[in-house]
Design a protein around this motif. Sequence first.
Motif, mmCIF file in Angstrom:
data_model
loop_
_atom_site.group_PDB
_atom_site.id
_atom_site.type_symbol
_atom_site.label_atom_id
_atom_site.label_comp_id
_atom_site.label_asym_id
_atom_site.label_seq_id
_atom_site.Cartn_x
_atom_site.Cartn_y
_atom_site.Cartn_z
ATOM 1 N N TRP A 86 3.110 -4.586 8.619
ATOM 2 C CA TRP A 86 1.662 -4.757 8.632
ATOM 3 C C TRP A 86 0.993 -3.657 9.434
ATOM 4 O O TRP A 86 1.374 -3.394 10.581
ATOM 5 C CB TRP A 86 1.319 -6.118 9.234
ATOM 6 C CG TRP A 86 -0.128 -6.473 9.246
ATOM 7 C CD1 TRP A 86 -0.975 -6.425 10.323
ATOM 8 C CD2 TRP A 86 -0.919 -6.931 8.150
ATOM 9 N NE1 TRP A 86 -2.232 -6.835 9.957
ATOM 10 C CE2 TRP A 86 -2.233 -7.151 8.626
ATOM 11 C CE3 TRP A 86 -0.650 -7.182 6.810
ATOM 12 C CZ2 TRP A 86 -3.260 -7.604 7.804
ATOM 13 C CZ3 TRP A 86 -1.675 -7.641 5.989
ATOM 14 C CH2 TRP A 86 -2.951 -7.849 6.496
ATOM 15 N N CYS A 87 -0.014 -3.005 8.834
ATOM 16 C CA CYS A 87 -0.826 -2.017 9.552
ATOM 17 C C CYS A 87 -1.976 -2.774 10.210
ATOM 18 O O CYS A 87 -2.939 -3.170 9.535
ATOM 19 C CB CYS A 87 -1.338 -0.950 8.603
ATOM 20 S SG CYS A 87 -2.354 0.295 9.424
ATOM 21 N N SER A 92 6.599 4.295 4.660
ATOM 22 C CA SER A 92 5.832 5.399 5.245
ATOM 23 C C SER A 92 5.534 5.098 6.707
ATOM 24 O O SER A 92 5.439 3.930 7.111
ATOM 25 C CB SER A 92 4.518 5.588 4.487
ATOM 26 O OG SER A 92 4.758 5.967 3.156
ATOM 27 N N ASN A 93 5.363 6.154 7.483
ATOM 28 C CA ASN A 93 4.885 5.994 8.838
ATOM 29 C C ASN A 93 3.376 5.781 8.799
ATOM 30 O O ASN A 93 2.726 6.051 7.800
ATOM 31 C CB ASN A 93 5.233 7.226 9.672
ATOM 32 C CG ASN A 93 5.484 6.890 11.118
ATOM 33 O OD1 ASN A 93 4.982 5.892 11.618
ATOM 34 N ND2 ASN A 93 6.265 7.715 11.790
ATOM 35 N N GLU A 121 0.820 -1.220 0.000
ATOM 36 C CA GLU A 121 0.000 0.000 0.000
ATOM 37 C C GLU A 121 0.849 1.262 0.000
ATOM 38 O O GLU A 121 0.428 2.296 -0.509
ATOM 39 C CB GLU A 121 -0.962 0.011 1.194
ATOM 40 C CG GLU A 121 -2.007 1.106 1.050
ATOM 41 C CD GLU A 121 -2.918 1.227 2.252
ATOM 42 O OE1 GLU A 121 -4.077 1.558 2.050
ATOM 43 O OE2 GLU A 121 -2.445 1.004 3.368
ATOM 44 N N HIS A 122 2.042 1.198 0.576
ATOM 45 C CA HIS A 122 2.927 2.368 0.606
ATOM 46 C C HIS A 122 4.294 1.972 0.048
ATOM 47 O O HIS A 122 4.723 0.820 0.188
ATOM 48 C CB HIS A 122 3.080 2.894 2.039
ATOM 49 C CG HIS A 122 1.843 3.528 2.580
ATOM 50 N ND1 HIS A 122 1.605 4.881 2.524
ATOM 51 C CD2 HIS A 122 0.746 2.986 3.182
ATOM 52 C CE1 HIS A 122 0.435 5.155 3.075
ATOM 53 N NE2 HIS A 122 -0.115 4.011 3.477
ATOM 54 N N ALA A 123 4.975 2.920 -0.566
ATOM 55 C CA ALA A 123 6.303 2.663 -1.130
ATOM 56 C C ALA A 123 7.239 2.165 -0.032
ATOM 57 O O ALA A 123 7.415 2.825 1.002
ATOM 58 C CB ALA A 123 6.858 3.939 -1.767
ATOM 59 N N GLN A 167 -2.023 -5.005 -5.559
ATOM 60 C CA GLN A 167 -3.090 -5.052 -4.561
ATOM 61 C C GLN A 167 -3.461 -6.472 -4.163
ATOM 62 O O GLN A 167 -4.004 -6.685 -3.088
ATOM 63 C CB GLN A 167 -4.317 -4.318 -5.084
ATOM 64 C CG GLN A 167 -4.116 -2.812 -5.221
ATOM 65 C CD GLN A 167 -5.399 -2.075 -5.501
ATOM 66 O OE1 GLN A 167 -6.488 -2.555 -5.168
ATOM 67 N NE2 GLN A 167 -5.300 -0.904 -6.106
ATOM 68 N N ALA A 168 -3.159 -7.444 -5.004
ATOM 69 C CA ALA A 168 -3.449 -8.842 -4.653
ATOM 70 C C ALA A 168 -2.671 -9.295 -3.419
ATOM 71 O O ALA A 168 -3.072 -10.252 -2.744
ATOM 72 C CB ALA A 168 -3.115 -9.753 -5.832
#
Length: 213
Positions: free
Chosen positions: A197-198, A136-137, A109-111, A154-155
Amino acid sequence: MGRVRKVFTGPLVIAVLVVVVGGVGFGMYWFQPWKLWQDETVQEALPGGAAEPAAPPAAAPEPADEPSDEPSDEPSDEPSDEPSDEPPASPSPATGPQTLASGELITHEHATSGTVKLVRLDDGSHLVRLENLNTSNGPDLRVWLTDAPVKQGQAGWHVFDDGKYVSLGKLKGNKGSQNYALPRDVDPSAFSSVSIWCDRFDVSFGAAELGRA
């Protein structure tokens, strides 16, 4: 005579304002958008890294013996042609951290970029090491060791909680090199990937497949 407009300030308007303000406050707490512009760099050394061996102190020269014409019963230092029964000295075993597996982080999702290593220390414990991490934070970022495949695009954003995973703790910084210890009861051979992981939004910022060294 002008018409006077009445401003309605009853309980309903106050309740609506409270809900709006509360909603904005909760949204700010939940998404924490300011973190996207805040970098936190954490640099940690690898535990138990091999140190340079210290040079032995120089020995003082021994005084030379006076030459003597008399025969000596002392054993000669001259090399002998007879075979020795002594076994050759075996090389000392390697010491220090050993990399068992490694891989390069890819963007989800983020670079995200950097290297992930699975390392065994001298005491038999294991850790995941992130080197030259750059992502990214964000809110509630974790380092996960998982058995999920790493997929591009996205998969691959949401697959890491589908199977077996172990959370190694909160991400210490979105930049730098950091160590994350594995619990003693975790078998590292049962896992094949690492994800940043977020946990709040169940999405991977970036991940790496662990290839055996």
